[in-house]
Scaffold this active site. Structure first.
Site, PDB file in Angstrom:
ATOM      1  N   TYR A  26       0.794  -1.233   0.000  1.00  0.00           N
ATOM      2  CA  TYR A  26       0.000   0.000   0.000  1.00  0.00           C
ATOM      3  C   TYR A  26       0.825   1.281   0.000  1.00  0.00           C
ATOM      4  CZ  TYR A  26      -3.733  -3.301   1.109  1.00  0.00           C
ATOM      5  OH  TYR A  26      -4.615  -4.332   1.051  1.00  0.00           O
ATOM      6  N   HIS A 104      -8.810   1.965  -5.413  1.00  0.00           N
ATOM      7  CA  HIS A 104      -7.942   1.084  -4.629  1.00  0.00           C
ATOM      8  C   HIS A 104      -6.496   1.487  -4.830  1.00  0.00           C
ATOM      9  CE1 HIS A 104     -11.274  -1.623  -3.868  1.00  0.00           C
ATOM     10  NE2 HIS A 104     -11.562  -1.569  -5.161  1.00  0.00           N
ATOM     11  N   SER A 106      -3.915  -0.715  -4.311  1.00  0.00           N
ATOM     12  CA  SER A 106      -3.372  -1.879  -5.010  1.00  0.00           C
ATOM     13  C   SER A 106      -4.315  -2.245  -6.157  1.00  0.00           C
ATOM     14  CB  SER A 106      -3.247  -3.053  -4.030  1.00  0.00           C
ATOM     15  OG  SER A 106      -4.537  -3.472  -3.601  1.00  0.00           O
TER      16      SER A 106
HETATM   17  C1  DQA Z   1      -7.731  -2.036  -1.019  1.00  0.00           C
HETATM   18  C2  DQA Z   1      -7.746  -3.443  -1.622  1.00  0.00           C
HETATM   19  C3  DQA Z   1      -8.631  -4.374  -0.810  1.00  0.00           C
HETATM   20  O1  DQA Z   1      -8.608  -5.681  -1.378  1.00  0.00           O
HETATM   21  C4  DQA Z   1      -8.138  -4.467   0.624  1.00  0.00           C
HETATM   22  O2  DQA Z   1      -9.031  -5.245   1.385  1.00  0.00           O
HETATM   23  C5  DQA Z   1      -7.916  -3.134   1.242  1.00  0.00           C
HETATM   24  C6  DQA Z   1      -7.322  -2.066   0.448  1.00  0.00           C
HETATM   25  C7  DQA Z   1      -6.741  -1.089  -1.746  1.00  0.00           C
HETATM   26  O3  DQA Z   1      -6.884   0.126  -1.610  1.00  0.00           O
HETATM   27  O4  DQA Z   1      -5.822  -1.559  -2.438  1.00  0.00           O
HETATM   28  O5  DQA Z   1      -8.126  -2.952   2.433  1.00  0.00           O
HETATM   29  O6  DQA Z   1      -9.023  -1.474  -1.137  1.00  0.00           O
END
Ligand code: DQA
Length: 146
Positions: A26, A104, A106
């Site tokens: 992240y 997101h 990721s």
């Molecule tokens: C996320 C991706 C999700 O799969 C994960 O559960 C997160 C972060 C992201 O910002 O990459 O908590 O939303």
């Protein structure tokens, strides 16, 4: 002076830990770092950001309703883990007319199989993923042009 358009930026569970949470996935930006940059970006375009985070599903649902009631221009939504589980959040997205952009850090499609399903995607206008904190800035750029 007319009210400036407001864009809600809603963040789900565990995103309050950004900066120290799995930085190899992240990155090292904190949520405050991201909020600060979005604030500058929105301000430069004559808009304002309402930036929030909660670890509770119901808060995200209430805030989607609030975005509608307040006449928000758009919502950027990183529902985090709820992305992959929450029919109730999908229902809330479908219940409002404010466009919702899924964000997101990721790219869930490059990760475990259980992250490949996104209920949020079924209601979102577009998805911005895999660019780290930049995913938010790209989504905001598009939202500001609505
Ligand atoms: C996320 C991706 C999700 O799969 C994960 O559960 C997160 C972060 C992201 O910002 O990459 O908590 O939303």
């Amino acid at each position: 002076m007319a009210d400036r358009p407001t864009i809600f930026v809603l963040n789900g569970p565990n995103l309050n830990l950004l900066g120290t949470r799995e930085p190899e996935i992240y990155g090292t930006d904190t949520l405050d770092d991201i909020a600060g940059r979005l604030d500058d970006q929105a301000r430069a375009a004559g808009a304002v950001i309402d930036f929030r985070q909660s670890n509770h599903e119901g808060h995200l649902i209430d805030w989607l309703h609030e975005a509608q009631a307040d006449g928000a221009k758009a919502v950027l939504l990183n529902a985090a883990g709820f992305t992959h589980t929450s029919i109730a959040i999908l229902d809330a997205i479908k219940a409002i007319t404010v466009p919702v952009f899924e964000v997101h850090l990721s790219d869930p499609h490059q990760r475990e199989e259980f992250r490949h399903l996104s209920y949020v995607s079924m209601g979102a206008k577009a998805v911005f993923a895999g660019h780290g904190a930049k995913s938010y800035e790209l989504a905001l750029d598009v939202a500001l042009q609505l």
